[in-house]
Design a protein around this motif. Structure first.
Motif, PDB file in Angstrom:
ATOM      1  N   GLY A 119       0.839  -1.186   0.000  1.00 27.53           N
ATOM      2  CA  GLY A 119       0.000   0.000   0.000  1.00 27.53           C
ATOM      3  C   GLY A 119       0.875   1.237   0.000  1.00 27.53           C
ATOM      4  N   ILE A 120       0.958   1.872  -1.141  1.00 28.53           N
ATOM      5  CA  ILE A 120       1.854   3.018  -1.295  1.00 28.53           C
ATOM      6  C   ILE A 120       1.204   4.275  -0.718  1.00 28.53           C
ATOM      7  CG2 ILE A 120       3.064   4.474  -2.966  1.00 28.53           C
ATOM      8  CD1 ILE A 120       4.207   1.658  -2.721  1.00 28.53           C
ATOM      9  N   GLY A 121       1.984   5.055   0.011  1.00 27.47           N
ATOM     10  CA  GLY A 121       1.547   6.356   0.501  1.00 27.47           C
ATOM     11  C   GLY A 121       2.211   7.462  -0.295  1.00 27.47           C
ATOM     12  N   LEU A 122       2.666   8.494   0.384  1.00 33.04           N
ATOM     13  CA  LEU A 122       3.383   9.578  -0.295  1.00 33.04           C
ATOM     14  C   LEU A 122       4.818   9.134  -0.554  1.00 33.04           C
ATOM     15  CD1 LEU A 122       2.148  12.839   1.486  1.00 33.04           C
ATOM     16  CD2 LEU A 122       1.650  12.074  -0.846  1.00 33.04           C
ATOM     17  N   ILE A 123       5.104   8.830  -1.806  1.00 33.08           N
ATOM     18  CA  ILE A 123       6.422   8.399  -2.258  1.00 33.08           C
ATOM     19  C   ILE A 123       6.854   9.350  -3.371  1.00 33.08           C
ATOM     20  CG2 ILE A 123       7.739   6.572  -3.380  1.00 33.08           C
ATOM     21  CD1 ILE A 123       7.030   5.807  -0.576  1.00 33.08           C
ATOM     22  N   ARG A 124       8.093   9.777  -3.336  1.00 35.88           N
ATOM     23  CA  ARG A 124       8.583  10.710  -4.347  1.00 35.88           C
ATOM     24  C   ARG A 124       8.397  10.143  -5.747  1.00 35.88           C
ATOM     25  NH1 ARG A 124      14.286  14.075  -4.052  1.00 35.88           N
ATOM     26  NH2 ARG A 124      13.858  15.487  -5.818  1.00 35.88           N
ATOM     27  N   SER A 125       7.769  10.926  -6.608  1.00 35.23           N
ATOM     28  CA  SER A 125       7.456  10.497  -7.966  1.00 35.23           C
ATOM     29  C   SER A 125       7.275  11.743  -8.816  1.00 35.23           C
ATOM     30  CB  SER A 125       6.160   9.678  -7.988  1.00 35.23           C
ATOM     31  OG  SER A 125       5.071  10.486  -7.549  1.00 35.23           O
ATOM     32  N   ASP A 126       7.078  11.543 -10.113  1.00 38.66           N
ATOM     33  CA  ASP A 126       6.824  12.693 -10.989  1.00 38.66           C
ATOM     34  C   ASP A 126       5.611  13.474 -10.502  1.00 38.66           C
ATOM     35  OD1 ASP A 126       8.945  11.947 -12.537  1.00 38.66           O
ATOM     36  OD2 ASP A 126       7.749  11.046 -14.138  1.00 38.66           O
ATOM     37  N   GLN A 127       4.583  12.756 -10.096  1.00 37.13           N
ATOM     38  CA  GLN A 127       3.354  13.404  -9.653  1.00 37.13           C
ATOM     39  C   GLN A 127       3.582  14.219  -8.383  1.00 37.13           C
ATOM     40  OE1 GLN A 127       0.105  10.737  -9.036  1.00 37.13           O
ATOM     41  NE2 GLN A 127      -1.207  12.296  -8.155  1.00 37.13           N
ATOM     42  N   ILE A 128       4.316  13.660  -7.428  1.00 39.45           N
ATOM     43  CA  ILE A 128       4.589  14.371  -6.174  1.00 39.45           C
ATOM     44  C   ILE A 128       5.487  15.575  -6.428  1.00 39.45           C
ATOM     45  CG2 ILE A 128       5.668  14.174  -3.912  1.00 39.45           C
ATOM     46  CD1 ILE A 128       2.977  12.792  -4.108  1.00 39.45           C
ATOM     47  N   GLU A 129       6.455  15.423  -7.332  1.00 35.92           N
ATOM     48  CA  GLU A 129       7.332  16.557  -7.627  1.00 35.92           C
ATOM     49  C   GLU A 129       6.567  17.681  -8.319  1.00 35.92           C
ATOM     50  OE1 GLU A 129      10.953  15.523  -9.531  1.00 35.92           O
ATOM     51  OE2 GLU A 129      11.745  14.504  -7.751  1.00 35.92           O
ATOM     52  N   LYS A 130       5.600  17.325  -9.156  1.00 35.47           N
ATOM     53  CA  LYS A 130       4.762  18.347  -9.775  1.00 35.47           C
ATOM     54  C   LYS A 130       3.945  19.071  -8.720  1.00 35.47           C
ATOM     55  CE  LYS A 130       4.365  16.105 -14.304  1.00 35.47           C
ATOM     56  NZ  LYS A 130       3.463  15.350 -15.221  1.00 35.47           N
ATOM     57  N   THR A 143       2.634  23.763  -5.617  1.00 37.35           N
ATOM     58  CA  THR A 143       2.076  24.277  -4.364  1.00 37.35           C
ATOM     59  C   THR A 143       3.086  24.949  -3.445  1.00 37.35           C
ATOM     60  OG1 THR A 143       2.394  22.147  -3.232  1.00 37.35           O
ATOM     61  CG2 THR A 143       0.291  22.491  -4.392  1.00 37.35           C
ATOM     62  N   ALA A 144       4.361  24.604  -3.591  1.00 36.47           N
ATOM     63  CA  ALA A 144       5.366  25.175  -2.692  1.00 36.47           C
ATOM     64  C   ALA A 144       6.687  25.392  -3.410  1.00 36.47           C
ATOM     65  CB  ALA A 144       5.559  24.262  -1.485  1.00 36.47           C
ATOM     66  N   PRO A 145       6.687  26.173  -4.507  1.00 34.35           N
ATOM     67  CA  PRO A 145       7.918  26.354  -5.280  1.00 34.35           C
ATOM     68  C   PRO A 145       9.031  27.055  -4.509  1.00 34.35           C
ATOM     69  CG  PRO A 145       6.234  27.899  -5.988  1.00 34.35           C
ATOM     70  CD  PRO A 145       5.567  26.933  -5.060  1.00 34.35           C
ATOM     71  N   GLU A 146       8.663  27.735  -3.431  1.00 33.29           N
ATOM     72  CA  GLU A 146       9.668  28.446  -2.641  1.00 33.29           C
ATOM     73  C   GLU A 146      10.450  27.508  -1.721  1.00 33.29           C
ATOM     74  OE1 GLU A 146       6.194  27.908   0.002  1.00 33.29           O
ATOM     75  OE2 GLU A 146       6.493  28.387  -2.125  1.00 33.29           O
ATOM     76  N   GLN A 147       9.957  26.280  -1.543  1.00 38.59           N
ATOM     77  CA  GLN A 147      10.618  25.324  -0.661  1.00 38.59           C
ATOM     78  C   GLN A 147      11.611  24.459  -1.425  1.00 38.59           C
ATOM     79  OE1 GLN A 147       7.341  23.099   1.107  1.00 38.59           O
ATOM     80  NE2 GLN A 147       7.344  24.419   2.918  1.00 38.59           N
ATOM     81  N   SER A 148      12.662  24.038  -0.733  1.00 41.49           N
ATOM     82  CA  SER A 148      13.531  22.997  -1.280  1.00 41.49           C
ATOM     83  C   SER A 148      12.785  21.663  -1.170  1.00 41.49           C
ATOM     84  CB  SER A 148      14.829  22.920  -0.486  1.00 41.49           C
ATOM     85  OG  SER A 148      14.572  22.471   0.833  1.00 41.49           O
ATOM     86  N   TRP A 149      13.298  20.622  -1.871  1.00 42.10           N
ATOM     87  CA  TRP A 149      12.660  19.319  -1.739  1.00 42.10           C
ATOM     88  C   TRP A 149      12.668  18.849  -0.290  1.00 42.10           C
ATOM     89  CZ3 TRP A 149       9.299  16.002  -3.269  1.00 42.10           C
ATOM     90  CH2 TRP A 149       9.288  14.734  -2.680  1.00 42.10           C
ATOM     91  N   GLU A 150      13.786  19.043   0.398  1.00 44.52           N
ATOM     92  CA  GLU A 150      13.880  18.611   1.787  1.00 44.52           C
ATOM     93  C   GLU A 150      12.820  19.298   2.643  1.00 44.52           C
ATOM     94  OE1 GLU A 150      15.510  16.519   5.102  1.00 44.52           O
ATOM     95  OE2 GLU A 150      15.707  16.252   2.929  1.00 44.52           O
ATOM     96  N   GLN A 151      12.623  20.586   2.433  1.00 38.05           N
ATOM     97  CA  GLN A 151      11.607  21.318   3.190  1.00 38.05           C
ATOM     98  C   GLN A 151      10.200  20.814   2.866  1.00 38.05           C
ATOM     99  OE1 GLN A 151      12.773  25.208   1.811  1.00 38.05           O
ATOM    100  NE2 GLN A 151      13.689  25.745   3.790  1.00 38.05           N
ATOM    101  N   PHE A 152       9.940  20.625   1.581  1.00 40.17           N
ATOM    102  CA  PHE A 152       8.616  20.142   1.175  1.00 40.17           C
ATOM    103  C   PHE A 152       8.358  18.745   1.705  1.00 40.17           C
ATOM    104  CE2 PHE A 152       5.870  17.894  -1.891  1.00 40.17           C
ATOM    105  CZ  PHE A 152       4.746  18.690  -1.807  1.00 40.17           C
ATOM    106  N   SER A 153       9.365  17.881   1.609  1.00 37.08           N
ATOM    107  CA  SER A 153       9.219  16.506   2.065  1.00 37.08           C
ATOM    108  C   SER A 153       8.861  16.451   3.546  1.00 37.08           C
ATOM    109  CB  SER A 153      10.514  15.732   1.814  1.00 37.08           C
ATOM    110  OG  SER A 153      10.483  14.455   2.412  1.00 37.08           O
ATOM    111  N   ARG A 154       9.434  17.344   4.322  1.00 38.62           N
ATOM    112  CA  ARG A 154       9.245  17.319   5.773  1.00 38.62           C
ATOM    113  C   ARG A 154       8.161  18.279   6.260  1.00 38.62           C
ATOM    114  NH1 ARG A 154      12.909  14.359   8.397  1.00 38.62           N
ATOM    115  NH2 ARG A 154      14.707  13.599   7.211  1.00 38.62           N
ATOM    116  N   ASP A 155       7.415  18.855   5.344  1.00 40.00           N
ATOM    117  CA  ASP A 155       6.345  19.775   5.723  1.00 40.00           C
ATOM    118  C   ASP A 155       5.313  19.042   6.585  1.00 40.00           C
ATOM    119  OD1 ASP A 155       3.979  21.471   5.669  1.00 40.00           O
ATOM    120  OD2 ASP A 155       4.974  22.565   4.055  1.00 40.00           O
ATOM    121  N   ARG A 156       4.974  19.623   7.718  1.00 39.97           N
ATOM    122  CA  ARG A 156       4.060  18.975   8.656  1.00 39.97           C
ATOM    123  C   ARG A 156       2.657  18.803   8.081  1.00 39.97           C
ATOM    124  NH1 ARG A 156       5.552  21.658  14.573  1.00 39.97           N
ATOM    125  NH2 ARG A 156       7.706  20.889  14.656  1.00 39.97           N
ATOM    126  N   ARG A 157       2.325  19.551   7.064  1.00 42.16           N
ATOM    127  CA  ARG A 157       0.993  19.427   6.476  1.00 42.16           C
ATOM    128  C   ARG A 157       0.757  18.048   5.867  1.00 42.16           C
ATOM    129  NH1 ARG A 157       1.009  24.630   2.681  1.00 42.16           N
ATOM    130  NH2 ARG A 157       3.142  23.844   2.426  1.00 42.16           N
TER     131      ARG A 157
END
Length: 259
Positions: free
Chosen positions: A185-196, A201-215
């Protein structure tokens, strides 16, 4: 740990990118022969080159549409012709189609079920005669959210839930042949869709920041990597999981409300 995959043959649908590609890489690193299936020949060529660079192994590429029965049969036949056997099937092909119930028309329902549910059925039926020869493993890639679907998650949550039911029923029917059937059962996994989504939604964030966003509300505190999903799939396909069948493993950092 030796996963016991050396010399075995795996076929992965949706194998040209994302989780499918990384699963092929992990399996090849463990000594398995790999065949990857996708619709786009250019993407398949690029994926095969990536597998070769990462592992030193050559992958068979088969351009095929999982919604076409003849394509499924041809992909399996070409795999067996090339490698002489088929031991592992990873039904990974699929996309995320999520919208409110009222906005999903019947054509969208049919497309989603045909791709995700019937695609897995077509390839499993085509692979079954060969999997019976040595005992084998099928891993169906579904979604942890299908266990507790939220609002506006249609039709994908229903297709994925059907894939889970398919997994359990198949595991009972195929156990006498030594064939194990499991699902991840896949959850939020980095992919083309997640990167889009990140860039939208958060172009000002780095990937690390977005990945760890509490939202994202992920207990482990970050979005998963495709390689992490691939390693779990490889384990379930391997001899190391020889007494595991008919089960679902969430790969979602603890986000799902259900086991």
């Amino acid at each position: 740990m030796d996963l016991g995959l050396r010399g075995k043959t795996a076929l992965i649908t949706g194998g040209s990118k994302g989780i499918g590609l990384h699963t092929a890489i992990v399996l090849a690193q463990e000594g398995a022969n790999v065949a990857i299936v996708a619709r786009g020949e250019e993407a398949l060529r690029a994926a095969a080159e990536t597998i070769r660079k990462e592992t030193g192994a050559d992958a068979l590429t088969v351009a095929a549409d999982v919604t076409v029965t003849e394509d499924a049969e041809r992909a399996v036949s070409e795999t067996v012709k090339r490698f002489g056997r088929l031991d592992i099937l990873v039904n990974n092909a699929g996309t995320s189609a999520a919208a409110p119930f009222e906005s999903v028309d019947l054509n969208a329902w049919e497309r989603d079920l045909d791709l995700k549910l019937f695609g897995a059925i077509r390839f499993s039926r085509a692979a079954l005669p060969y999997l019976k020869e040595n005992g084998g493993a099928i891993v169906n890639v579904t979604a942890s959210a299908a266990k507790t679907p939220g609002e506006s998650s249609l039709p994908t949550s229903v297709s994925r839930a059907a894939g889970m039911a398919l997994t359990k029923a198949m595991s009972r029917d195929l156990a006498p042949y030594g064939i194990r059937v499991n699902t991840v059962g896949i959850g939020l996994i980095r992919s083309d869709q997640i990167e889009k989504m990140w860039k939208r939604t958060a172009p000002e964030q780095s990937w690390e920041q977005f990945s760890r966003d509490r939202r994202h509300a992920i207990p482990l505190g970050r979005i998963g990597e495709t390689s992490e999903a691939a390693r779990v799939i490889a384990f379930l396909a391997s001899d190391a999981a020889s007494y595991v069948t008919g089960t679902s493993v969430n790969i979602d950092g603890g986000k799902a409300a259900a086991l």
